[in-house]
Scaffold this motif. Structure first.
Motif, short mmCIF file in Angstrom:
data_model
loop_
_atom_site.label_atom_id
_atom_site.label_comp_id
_atom_site.label_asym_id
_atom_site.label_seq_id
_atom_site.Cartn_x
_atom_site.Cartn_y
_atom_site.Cartn_z
N CYS A 269 0.84 -1.20 0.00
CA CYS A 269 0.00 0.00 0.00
C CYS A 269 0.87 1.24 0.00
O CYS A 269 1.86 1.32 0.74
CB CYS A 269 -0.91 -0.01 1.22
N VAL A 270 0.49 2.22 -0.82
CA VAL A 270 1.09 3.55 -0.81
C VAL A 270 0.06 4.54 -0.26
O VAL A 270 -1.02 4.67 -0.82
CB VAL A 270 1.52 4.00 -2.23
N ILE A 271 0.39 5.18 0.82
CA ILE A 271 -0.47 6.21 1.40
C ILE A 271 0.12 7.57 1.05
O ILE A 271 1.28 7.85 1.34
CB ILE A 271 -0.60 6.02 2.92
N GLY A 272 -0.69 8.40 0.43
CA GLY A 272 -0.16 9.62 -0.19
C GLY A 272 -0.14 10.84 0.69
O GLY A 272 -0.41 11.96 0.21
N GLU A 273 0.19 10.70 1.97
CA GLU A 273 0.38 11.87 2.81
C GLU A 273 1.53 12.72 2.26
O GLU A 273 2.42 12.21 1.57
CB GLU A 273 0.69 11.45 4.25
N PRO A 274 1.54 14.02 2.57
CA PRO A 274 2.54 14.90 1.96
C PRO A 274 3.95 14.65 2.50
O PRO A 274 4.27 14.99 3.64
CB PRO A 274 2.05 16.30 2.34
N THR A 275 4.80 14.07 1.68
CA THR A 275 6.19 13.77 2.04
C THR A 275 7.18 14.44 1.10
O THR A 275 8.35 14.07 1.09
CB THR A 275 6.44 12.25 2.01
N GLU A 276 6.69 15.39 0.29
CA GLU A 276 7.54 16.00 -0.76
C GLU A 276 8.04 14.93 -1.72
O GLU A 276 9.13 15.03 -2.26
CB GLU A 276 8.69 16.78 -0.14
N GLN A 277 7.22 13.91 -1.91
CA GLN A 277 7.46 12.80 -2.83
C GLN A 277 8.62 11.90 -2.39
O GLN A 277 9.06 11.04 -3.13
CB GLN A 277 7.69 13.29 -4.26
N LYS A 278 9.11 12.07 -1.15
CA LYS A 278 10.04 11.11 -0.59
C LYS A 278 9.26 9.88 -0.15
O LYS A 278 8.05 9.96 0.11
CB LYS A 278 10.79 11.71 0.60
N VAL A 279 9.93 8.75 -0.05
CA VAL A 279 9.28 7.50 0.33
C VAL A 279 9.56 7.25 1.81
O VAL A 279 10.69 6.92 2.19
CB VAL A 279 9.77 6.33 -0.53
N ALA A 280 8.54 7.43 2.63
CA ALA A 280 8.69 7.24 4.07
C ALA A 280 8.34 5.81 4.43
O ALA A 280 7.27 5.31 4.09
CB ALA A 280 7.79 8.21 4.84
N ARG A 281 9.26 5.15 5.14
CA ARG A 281 9.08 3.75 5.53
C ARG A 281 8.55 3.62 6.96
O ARG A 281 8.19 2.52 7.37
CB ARG A 281 10.41 3.00 5.43
N GLY A 282 8.53 4.71 7.70
CA GLY A 282 8.13 4.58 9.10
C GLY A 282 7.60 5.86 9.68
O GLY A 282 7.89 6.96 9.21
N HIS A 283 6.78 5.69 10.71
CA HIS A 283 6.38 6.79 11.57
C HIS A 283 6.10 6.24 12.96
O HIS A 283 5.93 5.03 13.15
CB HIS A 283 5.15 7.53 11.02
N LYS A 284 6.06 7.11 13.93
CA LYS A 284 5.83 6.69 15.31
C LYS A 284 4.37 6.31 15.52
O LYS A 284 3.48 6.73 14.79
CB LYS A 284 6.21 7.83 16.27
N GLY A 285 4.15 5.49 16.56
CA GLY A 285 2.80 5.25 17.02
C GLY A 285 2.32 6.41 17.87
O GLY A 285 3.11 7.26 18.30
N LYS A 286 1.03 6.44 18.14
CA LYS A 286 0.48 7.52 18.95
C LYS A 286 -0.59 6.98 19.90
O LYS A 286 -1.42 6.15 19.50
CB LYS A 286 -0.13 8.61 18.06
N LEU A 287 -0.54 7.45 21.13
CA LEU A 287 -1.59 7.20 22.12
C LEU A 287 -2.00 8.55 22.68
O LEU A 287 -1.15 9.35 23.09
CB LEU A 287 -1.08 6.29 23.23
N ALA A 288 -3.29 8.82 22.67
CA ALA A 288 -3.82 10.07 23.23
C ALA A 288 -4.71 9.75 24.41
O ALA A 288 -5.38 8.71 24.46
CB ALA A 288 -4.62 10.83 22.17
N GLY A 289 -4.72 10.64 25.39
CA GLY A 289 -5.53 10.38 26.57
C GLY A 289 -5.80 11.63 27.37
O GLY A 289 -5.44 12.75 26.99
N CYS A 290 -6.48 11.43 28.51
CA CYS A 290 -6.85 12.52 29.40
C CYS A 290 -6.37 12.21 30.81
O CYS A 290 -6.59 11.10 31.32
CB CYS A 290 -8.36 12.71 29.41
N ILE A 291 -5.70 13.15 31.42
CA ILE A 291 -5.34 13.09 32.84
C ILE A 291 -6.35 13.95 33.59
O ILE A 291 -6.36 15.17 33.45
CB ILE A 291 -3.91 13.59 33.08
N CYS A 292 -7.23 13.30 34.36
CA CYS A 292 -8.32 13.99 35.05
C CYS A 292 -8.00 14.06 36.54
O CYS A 292 -7.86 13.02 37.20
CB CYS A 292 -9.63 13.26 34.82
#
Length: 378
Positions: free
Chosen positions: A158-181
């Motif tokens: 799969c090729v996902i076309g997010e803006p990379t200036e046409q460079k080929v990105a092989r990786g990105h970090k994971g993300k966890l979002a949450g709330c400290i109440c």
């Protein structure tokens, strides 16, 4: 045959901010794909007016390629645009509009490439996958991926076309979002000892988050391919208190963890919970609850992967890793396929007023996709 910029102009006119429906855009894309001879599957999402689209060209079977992108864009409210954000404006080859870089430029290029392609020569299928609500945590694509997994969908990659200036990105970090109440006890500010200040509890938790990030930067896993090579722990918003003369009873903070491979974000959340318990035990009052609101996995496609090498050759650029998240980790995890990120525009222009993509960038993406699709004919 409309060119990519003309298609982008139409796509921009659909104000598909994540809070809005995307149905009109998806059905317009489906009509264009149908005119080009594609097989269309429109899939209703979890919320009214939200839809995913999967379209296929060429054989019904075989290990083809997926070109994927999201249809939603971030809000424009409060931003000082010099143009109408939902009307494409061309200024000396810069095409302005909300989503021009992130990422309707790539969607337009996909539609344009599918129209140009000689579908009769395809030996393996070409798939287009357009999702909804990526900008609020890669929400909508999960419905699509669940459906494809149930159907035993397979592809070479799969090729996902997010803006990379046409460079080929092989990786990105994971993300966890949450709330400290943080829950305190109200009291008159003239006698604060009778209460428990929830904002003060929150301040302690901010320090814990900063301490954790400093520790991870010093001794945690690193990946120097990223602009920030370690896992980050970030507090982005804080709300609390009702009046100056009342010891605040409640305060909440939104936080995120963006993790490199080797760090488990849920374990880091547990560490924050342990520290919160120590803080409230020392005070003898109040409590802190930490909840997870959204998460998605990182992406780590190996440089030697055959699919990644093919896409790198078609792009004719360099490989990299990117600091922002995408749907790529979900595609890789749920469909067990290699994924790379490659598209026109720059993330540095996204989410800002006067977002733009250049005509040259669209032209380069057109040539890239033509080479990718030609590979399905050999």
């Amino acid at each position: 045959m409309p060119n990519t910029a003309d298609l982008l102009s139409t796509l921009l006119a659909f104000p598909t901010i994540s809070a809005n429906a995307n149905e009109a855009l998806i059905r317009w894309c489906a009509a264009r794909i149908g005119d080009a001879g594609g097989r269309i599957h429109i899939m209703a999402g979890a919320a009214p007016g939200k839809f995913n689209l999967l379209a296929s060209f060429g054989p019904d079977t075989g290990s083809g390629i997926v070109l994927s992108g999201h249809s939603d864009v971030v809000p424009v409210a409060g931003q000082a645009w010099s143009t109408d954000p939902f009307i494409l404006t061309d200024r000396n080859g810069k095409l302005y509009g909300r989503g021009s870089s992130d990422m309707k430029g790539f969607l337009a290029a996909c539609l344009s490439a599918a129209t140009r392609a000689d579908k009769g020569k395809l030996l393996r299928p070409l798939h287009l996958a357009f999702s909804y609500d990526e900008e609020i945590g890669c929400v909508g694509v999960r419905d699509l991926l669940d459906r494809l997994a149930e159907e035993k969908f397979q592809a070479e990659g799969c090729v996902i076309g997010e803006p990379t200036e046409q460079k080929v990105a092989r990786g990105h970090k994971g993300k966890l979002a949450g709330c400290i109440c943080c829950f305190g006890l109200p009291a008159h500010s003239a006698n604060p000892a009778l209460g428990c200040n929830a904002i003060s509890l929150a301040a302690d938790m901010v320090r814990e988050a900063e301490t954790m990030q400093a520790h991870l930067a010093m001794s945690g896993p690193r990946d120097d391919a990223y602009p920030y090579p370690s896992t980050s722990v970030h507090v982005g918003t804080i709300k609390g208190g009702s009046a100056l003369n009342i010891v605040p009873e409640y305060c909440e903070m939104q936080f995120e963890i963006r993790n490199v491979a080797g760090d488990e974000p849920r374990e880091l959340v547990e560490t924050l919970r342990e520290q919160a318990a120590h803080i409230t035990a020392r005070r003898g009052k109040g409590r802190v609850e930490i909840g997870i609101t959204n998460e998605y996995p990182g992406l780590d496609t190996k440089e030697e992967d055959l699919f990644a090498r093919k896409i790198l050759a078609a792009a004719g650029t360099q490989s990299c890793k990117i600091g922002f998240g995408t749907e790529g980790g979900l595609f890789s995890q749920r469909l067990q396929m290699p994924v790379v990120i490659c598209g026109p525009g720059s993330i540095d222009r996204a989410h800002k007023p006067d977002e733009y993509v250049t005509q040259d960038e669209l032209d380069a993406c057109d040539m890239f996709l033509d080479r990718v699709i030609a590979g399905l004919s050999s």
